[in-house]
Design an enzyme around this catalytic site. Sequence first.
Site, mmCIF file in Angstrom:
data_model
loop_
_atom_site.group_PDB
_atom_site.id
_atom_site.type_symbol
_atom_site.label_atom_id
_atom_site.label_comp_id
_atom_site.label_asym_id
_atom_site.label_seq_id
_atom_site.Cartn_x
_atom_site.Cartn_y
_atom_site.Cartn_z
ATOM 1 N N ASN A 1 0.799 -1.469 -0.054
ATOM 2 C CA ASN A 1 0.004 0.050 0.200
ATOM 3 C C ASN A 1 0.846 0.501 0.219
ATOM 4 O O ASN A 1 1.672 1.390 0.670
ATOM 5 C CB ASN A 1 -0.732 0.218 0.948
ATOM 6 C CG ASN A 1 -1.811 1.243 1.344
ATOM 7 O OD1 ASN A 1 -1.865 1.628 0.514
ATOM 8 N ND2 ASN A 1 -2.231 1.477 2.112
ATOM 9 N N LYS B 1 -0.133 4.610 -0.837
ATOM 10 C CA LYS B 1 -0.658 5.789 0.330
ATOM 11 C C LYS B 1 -0.297 6.235 -0.113
ATOM 12 O O LYS B 1 -0.291 6.790 -1.664
ATOM 13 C CB LYS B 1 -0.299 5.441 1.607
ATOM 14 C CG LYS B 1 -0.252 4.335 2.542
ATOM 15 C CD LYS B 1 0.132 4.604 4.057
ATOM 16 C CE LYS B 1 -0.476 3.465 4.687
ATOM 17 N NZ LYS B 1 -0.047 3.703 5.932
ATOM 18 N N HIS C 1 -9.728 1.164 4.750
ATOM 19 C CA HIS C 1 -8.056 1.986 5.457
ATOM 20 C C HIS C 1 -8.412 2.473 7.184
ATOM 21 O O HIS C 1 -9.691 3.629 6.533
ATOM 22 C CB HIS C 1 -7.373 2.257 4.893
ATOM 23 C CG HIS C 1 -5.618 1.685 4.994
ATOM 24 N ND1 HIS C 1 -5.440 2.697 6.353
ATOM 25 C CD2 HIS C 1 -5.158 1.228 5.470
ATOM 26 C CE1 HIS C 1 -4.116 2.549 6.743
ATOM 27 N NE2 HIS C 1 -3.840 1.402 5.999
ATOM 28 N N GLU D 1 -6.908 4.600 8.034
ATOM 29 C CA GLU D 1 -6.626 6.567 7.969
ATOM 30 C C GLU D 1 -8.003 6.903 7.274
ATOM 31 O O GLU D 1 -8.354 8.434 6.891
ATOM 32 C CB GLU D 1 -5.560 6.728 6.671
ATOM 33 C CG GLU D 1 -4.133 6.553 7.550
ATOM 34 C CD GLU D 1 -2.729 5.721 6.657
ATOM 35 O OE1 GLU D 1 -3.364 5.187 5.994
ATOM 36 O OE2 GLU D 1 -1.966 5.167 7.531
ATOM 37 N N GLU E 1 -5.652 -4.652 11.301
ATOM 38 C CA GLU E 1 -4.472 -3.735 10.874
ATOM 39 C C GLU E 1 -4.846 -2.962 12.062
ATOM 40 O O GLU E 1 -5.638 -2.036 12.424
ATOM 41 C CB GLU E 1 -4.476 -2.793 9.989
ATOM 42 C CG GLU E 1 -4.246 -3.225 8.351
ATOM 43 C CD GLU E 1 -3.780 -2.397 7.715
ATOM 44 O OE1 GLU E 1 -2.820 -2.943 7.369
ATOM 45 O OE2 GLU E 1 -4.379 -1.336 7.345
ATOM 46 N N GLY F 1 2.687 2.148 10.949
ATOM 47 C CA GLY F 1 3.623 2.924 10.303
ATOM 48 C C GLY F 1 3.575 3.875 12.136
ATOM 49 O O GLY F 1 4.357 5.069 12.280
ATOM 50 N N SER G 1 3.493 -2.214 10.512
ATOM 51 C CA SER G 1 4.865 -1.897 10.364
ATOM 52 C C SER G 1 5.089 -2.778 10.363
ATOM 53 O O SER G 1 6.301 -3.941 10.580
ATOM 54 C CB SER G 1 5.427 -1.617 12.089
ATOM 55 O OG SER G 1 4.813 -0.113 12.408
HETATM 56 P P1 PGA Z 1 2.879 -0.153 7.617
HETATM 57 O O1 PGA Z 1 1.059 0.509 7.292
HETATM 58 O O2 PGA Z 1 3.394 -0.638 6.974
HETATM 59 O O3 PGA Z 1 2.937 1.593 7.300
HETATM 60 O O4 PGA Z 1 2.391 0.511 9.186
HETATM 61 C C1 PGA Z 1 0.320 -0.802 6.824
HETATM 62 C C2 PGA Z 1 -0.938 -0.244 6.227
HETATM 63 O O5 PGA Z 1 -1.635 1.277 6.810
HETATM 64 O O6 PGA Z 1 -1.011 -0.305 5.742
#
Ligand code: PGA
Length: 259
Positions: free
Chosen positions: A9, A11, A95, A97, A167, A173, A213
């Site tokens: 992903n 982003k 997601h 976010e 998640e 992140g 992460s």
């Molecule tokens: P990350 O993000 O691997 O940077 O923690 C995962 C995600 O949001 O899908």
Amino acid sequence: MRTPLVIGNWKMHGTVAEARVLSTAIRDGLKRPRGVQVVVCPPFTALAAVSEILGGGPIQLGAQTCHHEPAGAHTGEISVPMLAELICRWVLVGHSERRKEIGESDELINLKTRAVLSHGLTPVLCVGETADERRQGLTFTTVEGQLRAGLAGLTGDQIAKTVLAYEPVWAIGTGVNATPAQAAEVQGYLRGLLSELSSKEIAQTVRILYGGSVKAENADALLAEPEVDGALVGGASLNAQGFIGIVRKAARIGTAAKE
Ligand code: PGA
């Protein structure tokens, strides 16, 4: 046996030029991935360019979200048929976010999940608790609510075509991943709910990814959990070698399970 799935992903990262470089490096580094399925989700602006580079090969294209209607007066939105035209076969839905920043509700996420399925693409429904919810002992309540609402009204057949991603918001992140045991505990719970919503047989076929992460260094331990069918990778998917490292680990586990 569920084939491991690794999704990158990206982003809101990368110009079209940067996306070309990254997708070329991933394509060339993973010529014939065996025992694993691989998907990359670039920003909308780079989908066409990355689609050309992947060229219908083994690495597939996904989008990070979509609108639930096929067309209409929805300024700034992208529909599922528009994605399908770019040979995009996967769409991330719900997601955290987008839940947090855009305010996407469970009801909207359900509409999107249905829209993706109705056009023959695969939705990747994301669920996960915040740090506060975990502290308050609300992890299972939260993910259960998100799962039930996200899959509301789907037939068993449609559930079978869906991918889930657990998640935990506190792991995204932050560099702090869930432990393999934490991921397995929640993912086992989600699979139990899937059984209830469809059938035991269908629940056994649905892939449940872990995200938050994930990097090459922790991928082995996470992917070794039988309940963890792959990874949704954010930050670490922006580096071709790092992403390829995670894919190789998933492939090793996938191929070993088949032998
Ligand atoms: P990350 O993000 O691997 O940077 O923690 C995962 C995600 O949001 O899908």
